[in-house]
Design a protein around this motif. Structure first.
Motif, PDB file in Angstrom:
ATOM      1  N   TRP A  32       0.822  -1.215   0.000  1.00 45.84           N
ATOM      2  CA  TRP A  32       0.000   0.000   0.000  1.00 45.84           C
ATOM      3  C   TRP A  32       0.857   1.267   0.000  1.00 45.84           C
ATOM      4  O   TRP A  32       0.345   2.359  -0.075  1.00 45.84           O
ATOM      5  CB  TRP A  32      -0.957  -0.016   1.200  1.00 45.84           C
ATOM      6  CG  TRP A  32      -2.309  -0.529   0.836  1.00 45.84           C
ATOM      7  CD1 TRP A  32      -2.587  -1.504  -0.071  1.00 45.84           C
ATOM      8  CD2 TRP A  32      -3.566  -0.081   1.356  1.00 45.84           C
ATOM      9  NE1 TRP A  32      -3.947  -1.700  -0.141  1.00 45.84           N
ATOM     10  CE2 TRP A  32      -4.567  -0.845   0.735  1.00 45.84           C
ATOM     11  CE3 TRP A  32      -3.954   0.878   2.305  1.00 45.84           C
ATOM     12  CZ2 TRP A  32      -5.926  -0.671   1.013  1.00 45.84           C
ATOM     13  CZ3 TRP A  32      -5.297   1.040   2.583  1.00 45.84           C
ATOM     14  CH2 TRP A  32      -6.274   0.276   1.941  1.00 45.84           C
ATOM     15  N   ASP A  33       2.174   1.124   0.129  1.00 41.39           N
ATOM     16  CA  ASP A  33       3.065   2.289   0.106  1.00 41.39           C
ATOM     17  C   ASP A  33       3.057   2.916  -1.289  1.00 41.39           C
ATOM     18  O   ASP A  33       2.772   2.232  -2.276  1.00 41.39           O
ATOM     19  CB  ASP A  33       4.496   1.873   0.473  1.00 41.39           C
ATOM     20  CG  ASP A  33       4.679   1.760   1.981  1.00 41.39           C
ATOM     21  OD1 ASP A  33       3.845   2.321   2.718  1.00 41.39           O
ATOM     22  OD2 ASP A  33       5.636   1.102   2.418  1.00 41.39           O
ATOM     23  N   PRO A  34       3.414   4.222  -1.392  1.00 33.56           N
ATOM     24  CA  PRO A  34       3.497   4.840  -2.721  1.00 33.56           C
ATOM     25  C   PRO A  34       4.482   4.089  -3.613  1.00 33.56           C
ATOM     26  O   PRO A  34       5.535   3.640  -3.154  1.00 33.56           O
ATOM     27  CB  PRO A  34       4.005   6.252  -2.417  1.00 33.56           C
ATOM     28  CG  PRO A  34       3.607   6.509  -1.011  1.00 33.56           C
ATOM     29  CD  PRO A  34       3.660   5.188  -0.319  1.00 33.56           C
ATOM     30  N   VAL A  38       5.899   7.163  -8.052  1.00 31.76           N
ATOM     31  CA  VAL A  38       5.214   8.239  -7.335  1.00 31.76           C
ATOM     32  C   VAL A  38       6.178   8.908  -6.363  1.00 31.76           C
ATOM     33  O   VAL A  38       6.299  10.132  -6.297  1.00 31.76           O
ATOM     34  CB  VAL A  38       3.992   7.683  -6.576  1.00 31.76           C
ATOM     35  CG1 VAL A  38       3.414   8.730  -5.636  1.00 31.76           C
ATOM     36  CG2 VAL A  38       2.932   7.214  -7.556  1.00 31.76           C
ATOM     37  N   LYS A  64       0.182  18.594  -5.580  1.00 30.79           N
ATOM     38  CA  LYS A  64      -0.360  19.549  -4.620  1.00 30.79           C
ATOM     39  C   LYS A  64      -0.237  20.969  -5.159  1.00 30.79           C
ATOM     40  O   LYS A  64       0.720  21.283  -5.860  1.00 30.79           O
ATOM     41  CB  LYS A  64       0.418  19.475  -3.301  1.00 30.79           C
ATOM     42  CG  LYS A  64       0.283  18.159  -2.593  1.00 30.79           C
ATOM     43  CD  LYS A  64       1.197  18.121  -1.389  1.00 30.79           C
ATOM     44  CE  LYS A  64       1.113  16.770  -0.716  1.00 30.79           C
ATOM     45  NZ  LYS A  64       2.037  16.639   0.383  1.00 30.79           N
TER      46      LYS A  64
ATOM     47  N   THR B 175      -0.167   9.211   3.939  1.00 33.94           N
ATOM     48  CA  THR B 175       0.478   8.850   2.664  1.00 33.94           C
ATOM     49  C   THR B 175       0.269   7.376   2.363  1.00 33.94           C
ATOM     50  O   THR B 175       0.024   6.990   1.218  1.00 33.94           O
ATOM     51  CB  THR B 175       1.985   9.162   2.734  1.00 33.94           C
ATOM     52  OG1 THR B 175       2.141  10.508   3.151  1.00 33.94           O
ATOM     53  CG2 THR B 175       2.662   8.954   1.392  1.00 33.94           C
ATOM     54  N   TRP B 176       0.350   6.545   3.389  1.00 35.00           N
ATOM     55  CA  TRP B 176       0.196   5.102   3.206  1.00 35.00           C
ATOM     56  C   TRP B 176      -1.213   4.755   2.748  1.00 35.00           C
ATOM     57  O   TRP B 176      -1.398   3.958   1.818  1.00 35.00           O
ATOM     58  CB  TRP B 176       0.531   4.385   4.523  1.00 35.00           C
ATOM     59  CG  TRP B 176       0.425   2.903   4.416  1.00 35.00           C
ATOM     60  CD1 TRP B 176       1.262   2.070   3.741  1.00 35.00           C
ATOM     61  CD2 TRP B 176      -0.591   2.072   4.997  1.00 35.00           C
ATOM     62  NE1 TRP B 176       0.836   0.773   3.870  1.00 35.00           N
ATOM     63  CE2 TRP B 176      -0.288   0.742   4.628  1.00 35.00           C
ATOM     64  CE3 TRP B 176      -1.708   2.326   5.789  1.00 35.00           C
ATOM     65  CZ2 TRP B 176      -1.078  -0.339   5.042  1.00 35.00           C
ATOM     66  CZ3 TRP B 176      -2.491   1.251   6.198  1.00 35.00           C
ATOM     67  CH2 TRP B 176      -2.171  -0.062   5.816  1.00 35.00           C
ATOM     68  N   ILE B 177      -2.230   5.373   3.390  1.00 35.50           N
ATOM     69  CA  ILE B 177      -3.614   5.084   3.004  1.00 35.50           C
ATOM     70  C   ILE B 177      -3.855   5.503   1.554  1.00 35.50           C
ATOM     71  O   ILE B 177      -4.480   4.788   0.786  1.00 35.50           O
ATOM     72  CB  ILE B 177      -4.615   5.801   3.947  1.00 35.50           C
ATOM     73  CG1 ILE B 177      -4.552   5.177   5.340  1.00 35.50           C
ATOM     74  CG2 ILE B 177      -6.038   5.717   3.396  1.00 35.50           C
ATOM     75  CD1 ILE B 177      -5.373   5.898   6.378  1.00 35.50           C
ATOM     76  N   GLY B 179      -1.511   5.977  -0.783  1.00 32.09           N
ATOM     77  CA  GLY B 179      -0.576   5.409  -1.749  1.00 32.09           C
ATOM     78  C   GLY B 179       0.068   6.485  -2.595  1.00 32.09           C
ATOM     79  O   GLY B 179       0.608   6.220  -3.666  1.00 32.09           O
ATOM     80  N   ASP B 180      -0.005   7.739  -2.124  1.00 32.47           N
ATOM     81  CA  ASP B 180       0.561   8.871  -2.855  1.00 32.47           C
ATOM     82  C   ASP B 180       0.609  10.049  -1.885  1.00 32.47           C
ATOM     83  O   ASP B 180       0.030   9.988  -0.808  1.00 32.47           O
ATOM     84  CB  ASP B 180      -0.334   9.203  -4.064  1.00 32.47           C
ATOM     85  CG  ASP B 180       0.411  10.016  -5.125  1.00 32.47           C
ATOM     86  OD1 ASP B 180       1.370  10.723  -4.754  1.00 32.47           O
ATOM     87  OD2 ASP B 180       0.011   9.944  -6.293  1.00 32.47           O
ATOM     88  N   PHE B 181       1.287  11.122  -2.278  1.00 31.15           N
ATOM     89  CA  PHE B 181       1.345  12.293  -1.404  1.00 31.15           C
ATOM     90  C   PHE B 181       0.009  13.021  -1.392  1.00 31.15           C
ATOM     91  O   PHE B 181      -0.315  13.732  -0.463  1.00 31.15           O
ATOM     92  CB  PHE B 181       2.464  13.237  -1.845  1.00 31.15           C
ATOM     93  CG  PHE B 181       3.795  12.556  -1.859  1.00 31.15           C
ATOM     94  CD1 PHE B 181       4.405  12.218  -0.653  1.00 31.15           C
ATOM     95  CD2 PHE B 181       4.419  12.207  -3.045  1.00 31.15           C
ATOM     96  CE1 PHE B 181       5.624  11.564  -0.646  1.00 31.15           C
ATOM     97  CE2 PHE B 181       5.637  11.557  -3.040  1.00 31.15           C
ATOM     98  CZ  PHE B 181       6.242  11.225  -1.841  1.00 31.15           C
ATOM     99  N   ALA B 182      -0.754  12.850  -2.466  1.00 31.92           N
ATOM    100  CA  ALA B 182      -2.095  13.430  -2.532  1.00 31.92           C
ATOM    101  C   ALA B 182      -3.065  12.314  -2.918  1.00 31.92           C
ATOM    102  O   ALA B 182      -2.641  11.235  -3.319  1.00 31.92           O
ATOM    103  CB  ALA B 182      -2.124  14.548  -3.575  1.00 31.92           C
TER     104      ALA B 182
END
Lengths: 167, 414
Positions: A32-34, A38, A64, B175-177, B179-182
């Motif tokens: 589930w990590d980026p 990404v 962002k 971030t983990w939930i 899977g990205d910074f946004a």
């Protein structure tokens, strides 16, 4: 079965399944990590010389919004300002530090209002009305003449960071 | 091995192998329900029907929906709504049934609170029910994100940000939930998995536990009377149906439930065809845009009360930040109902109108929930902030004083 045998069987099974559970949970967590693509998402370069006084410019960096506000002379200077060619800029990640909505800039009042929960920030990103718990966050940046490189930690950013002013 | 004989019919053939006759008795014809109940006791079956409607409409939506940030919006708003024959019907049913399910959950829940059906042996019914409420809420939220409109995106942004309030690891968890910074494509795809598979699977599992937890303590009745179910069942089976205080689940109890279900479905389909706007907010018909927050964002009506508790605390108290107070209050509001059976210190099972202080407590709670729901939708400006704060404080105080109030009621009765 003897007590000793029952204990060894139980402990062995517990250790075996425990090991498997830890491995599975770790793999599940990492899945589930980026993704690397990404996490490595790059840098954004902005030319500050085109900014106009008291007009908010919004750029995009790592998905962002980034606020760039050139201050006019009558606007209060702040420790968090970034000075380029003697002109003061406010630069921050344009997400309310409460729950991440984008505050809107009100040029006539020279402040930011977050419509989601009513938080307000002044033109330097400092909180003037709760609930936001901290000022708008300054993203990692580097100055290169009048160019701003987002995503790289330059000396000006490190100075702010050491003074604990980035958020 | 069991004694298998030549079957004298298809029913007998199955009965010899699966004990179907005994199963039918245990599950239906000899599962006893008190007679002294009213239409509020039908809400469980109404909920089952709503859940079925959600699954069936969901299956049809699933055949055209595409869980990809680039394709999701068009697959819903163009393919399903305009190209697929009757695609709009499934979407309207799905959206309206979600709203109806929550309405019925709230009625079901407050009926249980009013009649004291959560204590004295019925704790597990209540707790499994509240777990279902949490699972339904999570399913509703993850589903809301799937059409990838503006409200979808910003709801995901705000709700995932809530986890940022966890001390130390908050930001990493967010971030983990995602899977990205946004909030992004990876967020959408994992929410899709949760919404269509893992969460519904868990709901089905907990529903089974919820039903099973009713069997030992039995269904409550309007007076909270302690019924000897074995004796009353014997009376019924002996033919004294009039004297007996109980009826079988099937066919007697369900016959009345089906009537309530029919009335509900008439209202439901009226909403599906003519009054569906309330469940499909207009802002969500604009594609998700990470660079623009809609002017007003608010959750679906069924989350407004807890949303208002979250934002009710708009000022710092000493060293504690307004955001943290809001988050603590929000967490409190979401778990406090679960432990309700243990906050009630009155051992008697009675309806609220027979418990003088609890009756006031109950109606003040209902009023507070309505106020929170109304102000949760209004913009957080001026007097709205103050009313939201007072209502949030009232909500929290009610649960803090509940042990005291119920104890006093118990003492007063002696």
């Amino acid at each position: 079965m003897s007590d000793r045998r029952q204990f060894i069987t139980g402990a062995g099974l517990a250790a075996f399944t425990g090991l498997g559970a830890i491995g599975a949970l770790y793999a599940a967590k990492r899945s589930w990590d980026p993704l690397p693509s990404v996490a490595a998402s790059g840098f954004t370069i902005v030319d500050l010389s085109v900014a106009k006084e008291n007009q908010l410019v919004v750029e995009k960096w790592r998905g962002k919004p980034i606020f760039i506000l050139k201050k006019s002379v009558d606007m209060k200077k702040d420790k968090r300002d970034i000075v380029v060619n003697g002109e003061n800029f406010h630069i921050s990640i344009g997400l309310c530090t409460h729950l991440g909505c984008i505050p809107s800039y009100r040029p006539e009042k020279k402040n930011f209002l977050c419509a989601c929960h009513g938080g307000e920030f002044d033109a330097s990103g400092n909180v003037t009305k709760a609930p936001p718990p901290s000022p708008l966050v300054i993203p990692p940046f580097k100055l290169d003449g009048t160019k701003l490189v987002l995503g790289e930690e330059g000396s000006e950013y490190k100075k702010l960071k050491d003074a604990d002013l980035i958020a | 091995m069991a004694q298998i004989k030549k079957a004298n019919g298809i029913g007998d053939w199955f009965d010899q192998r699966l004990a179907t006759k005994k199963l039918a008795k245990v599950m239906m014809t000899e599962y006893w329900i008190p007679k002294d109940i009213n239409f509020l006791w039908a809400m469980g079956v109404v909920l089952v029907v709503m859940f079925k409607l959600l699954i069936i409409s969901g299956i049809f939506l699933l055949m055209y929906y595409k869980p990809d940030a680039k394709l999701a919006f068009d697959s819903v708003n163009f393919t399903i709504m305009q190209e697929v024959e009757y695609g709009w019907l499934w979407r309207h049913i799905h959206a309206v049934a979600a709203s109806f399910a929550f309405l019925v959950i709230y009625i079901h829940m407050f009926t249980a609170i009013y009649y004291g059906s959560y204590k004295n042996g019925r704790e597990m019914i209540w707790i499994s029910g509240m777990i279902l409420f949490i699972l339904f809420s999570t399913t509703a939220f993850t589903g809301y994100v799937l059409p990838w409109g503006q409200m979808s995106f910003w709801a995901a942004q705000v709700i995932t940000n809530l986890f940022g309030g966890i001390p130390v690891v908050g930001d990493a968890v967010v971030t983990w939930i995602r899977g990205d910074f946004a909030v992004s494509d990876s967020t959408l795809t994992r929410f899709f998995m949760l919404h269509v598979f893992l969460l519904p699977l868990m709901i089905v599992f907990v529903i089974v536990i919820h039903f099973y937890s009713l069997r030992i303590p039995h269904v409550n009745n309007q007076e909270g009377a302690d019924i000897d179910f074995d004796a009353e069942a014997d009376k019924y089976l002996a033919g004294n149906k009039k004297e007996s205080k109980v009826v079988p689940f099937w066919p007697v109890f369900l016959a009345k439930d089906f009537y309530v279900v029919c009335v509900t479905l008439v209202i439901f389909f009226f909403c599906v065809f003519f009054f569906y706007d309330f469940s499909l907010p207009g802002v969500n018909f604009e594609p998700a845009n990470p660079m623009v927050t809609p002017k007003y964002i608010y959750p679906e009506w069924y989350f407004l009360w807890s949303y208002e508790v979250l934002r009710g605390f708009f000022f710092d108290i000493g060293p504690i930040k307004a955001m943290d107070i809001g988050l603590i209050a929000f967490a409190f509001a979401n778990v406090i109902f679960v432990i309700l059976p243990f906050l009630d210190r009155d051992p008697r099972v009675l309806p609220a109108h027979k418990r003088p202080r609890f009756k006031i407590w109950f109606w003040v709670l209902m009023f507070t929930m309505v106020i929170l729901t109304i102000y949760g939708k209004l913009p957080p400006k001026g007097i709205n902030n103050v009313i939201g704060f007072i209502a949030s404080m009232t909500f929290i105080t009610l649960f803090l004083i509940m042990p005291y109030i119920t104890k006093k009621d118990a003492k007063g009765a002696k």
